[in-house]
Design an enzyme around this catalytic site. Structure first.
Site, PDB file in Angstrom:
ATOM      1  N   ALA A 155       0.830  -1.201   0.000  1.00  0.00           N
ATOM      2  CA  ALA A 155       0.000   0.000   0.000  1.00  0.00           C
ATOM      3  C   ALA A 155       0.870   1.258   0.000  1.00  0.00           C
ATOM      4  O   ALA A 155       0.612   2.217  -0.743  1.00  0.00           O
ATOM      5  CB  ALA A 155      -0.936  -0.009   1.201  1.00  0.00           C
ATOM      6  N   TYR A 156       1.892   1.257   0.824  1.00  0.00           N
ATOM      7  CA  TYR A 156       2.802   2.408   0.951  1.00  0.00           C
ATOM      8  C   TYR A 156       3.551   2.663  -0.348  1.00  0.00           C
ATOM      9  O   TYR A 156       3.545   3.778  -0.886  1.00  0.00           O
ATOM     10  CB  TYR A 156       3.771   2.119   2.098  1.00  0.00           C
ATOM     11  CG  TYR A 156       4.833   3.155   2.348  1.00  0.00           C
ATOM     12  CD1 TYR A 156       4.521   4.504   2.471  1.00  0.00           C
ATOM     13  CD2 TYR A 156       6.161   2.772   2.503  1.00  0.00           C
ATOM     14  CE1 TYR A 156       5.506   5.451   2.733  1.00  0.00           C
ATOM     15  CE2 TYR A 156       7.148   3.705   2.763  1.00  0.00           C
ATOM     16  CZ  TYR A 156       6.820   5.040   2.877  1.00  0.00           C
ATOM     17  OH  TYR A 156       7.808   5.968   3.142  1.00  0.00           O
ATOM     18  N   ALA A 157       4.176   1.628  -0.881  1.00  0.00           N
ATOM     19  CA  ALA A 157       4.997   1.783  -2.079  1.00  0.00           C
ATOM     20  C   ALA A 157       4.161   2.166  -3.294  1.00  0.00           C
ATOM     21  O   ALA A 157       4.589   2.972  -4.126  1.00  0.00           O
ATOM     22  CB  ALA A 157       5.772   0.501  -2.352  1.00  0.00           C
ATOM     23  N   LYS A 160       3.154   5.871  -3.043  1.00  0.00           N
ATOM     24  CA  LYS A 160       4.302   6.733  -3.320  1.00  0.00           C
ATOM     25  C   LYS A 160       4.722   6.647  -4.788  1.00  0.00           C
ATOM     26  O   LYS A 160       5.203   7.633  -5.364  1.00  0.00           O
ATOM     27  CB  LYS A 160       5.467   6.359  -2.407  1.00  0.00           C
ATOM     28  CG  LYS A 160       5.252   6.713  -0.942  1.00  0.00           C
ATOM     29  CD  LYS A 160       5.223   8.214  -0.725  1.00  0.00           C
ATOM     30  CE  LYS A 160       5.220   8.578   0.752  1.00  0.00           C
ATOM     31  NZ  LYS A 160       5.269  10.042   0.975  1.00  0.00           N
TER      32      LYS A 160
END
Length: 253
Positions: A155-157, A160
């Site tokens: 989710a984070y990558a 971003k």
């Protein structure tokens, strides 16, 4: 006199950590700062530190998840401070976890606080940057985008990565307006990472060992100073780039 003397920056997530470090580095160059974040007490602390360096600093409480509030805030900053020359999108709030453990709301939270919020800030800032004769936008991404093992970082990558792509698009579309847009992917000893290193010493030792320069960056001297350089005239021909600020750990091939 610094080439940035007298300019105005808006920095999100500036109440602590990397955002505060960037704000302090800009203040050292004579840049006044609109300090944006969720916690008023932290914003006031950052403002006091900035004023000690001789610049104007104003706190603006905002949760970037409330995207409908972003454009009015940007307009207010430009009115209050007389201009806007630099935008730094640092704030982020999202979730880690394996994909099968995340529901859609958990997965997309980082998109709302990341590329969605940055999109609103960038569009709202555009006319003010143009009015100031052009300017610089710096968006914070992550080396997690290029990790060999993305387990729990999906989710984070991905959020971003979307922000990185947004940055590249704006760099191309707004170059004719005199606006440069770049991304930085930092490792920095923020309060959260400092807590983790202190409470997980063995894992932290392995993490630092994987950094060729053998230390975690300082929010002001390693990250903030690089952002200052990106915003200054010496980097006037650089736009659409992603700059790793991680001591050589990641490989952006």
């Amino acid at each position: 006199m610094s080439a940035l003397q007298g300019k105005v920056a808006l920095v999100t997530g500036a109440g602590q950590g990397v955002g505060q470090g960037i704000a302090l580095a800009l203040a050292t160059e004579g840049v006044s700062v609109a300090v944006v974040g969720r916690t008023e007490a932290k914003l006031e602390t950052t403002c006091e530190l900035l004023r000690e360096r001789g610049v104007q600093a104003r706190p603006y409480a905002l949760d970037v998840l409330k995207t409908e509030s972003i454009a009015p805030l940007v307009d207010r900053v430009a009115t209050d401070m007389g201009r806007l020359d630099i935008l730094v999108n640092n704030a982020y709030s999202g979730n880690l976890g394996k994909l099968l453990d995340l529901d859609l709301k958990s997965f997309t939270k980082g998109y709302v606080s990341g590329p969605f919020a940055a999109f609103e800030f960038m569009k709202a800032a555009h006319p003010h940057l143009v009015a100031s004769g052009g300017g610089s936008i710096v968006n914070l991404v992550t080396s997690a985008m290029v990790r060999w093992d993305l387990s729990t970082y999906g989710a984070y990558a991905s959020a971003k990565s979307a922000l990185r792509s947004l940055s590249r698009t704006a760099a191309v579309e707004w170059a004719q307006d005199g606006i440069r847009v770049n991304s930085v992917a930092p490792h920095a000893l923020s309060p959260g990472l400092k807590w983790w290193t202190e409470n997980n010493p063995e894992e932290a030792e392995e993490f630092v060992a994987a950094i060729p320069m053998k230390y975690i960056g300082d929010p002001e001297t390693d990250i903030g100073r690089a952002v200052v350089a990106l915003c200054g005239p010496d980097m006037r021909y650089l736009t659409g780039a992603t700059v790793p600020l991680d001591g050589g750990q990641a490989h952006f091939g």
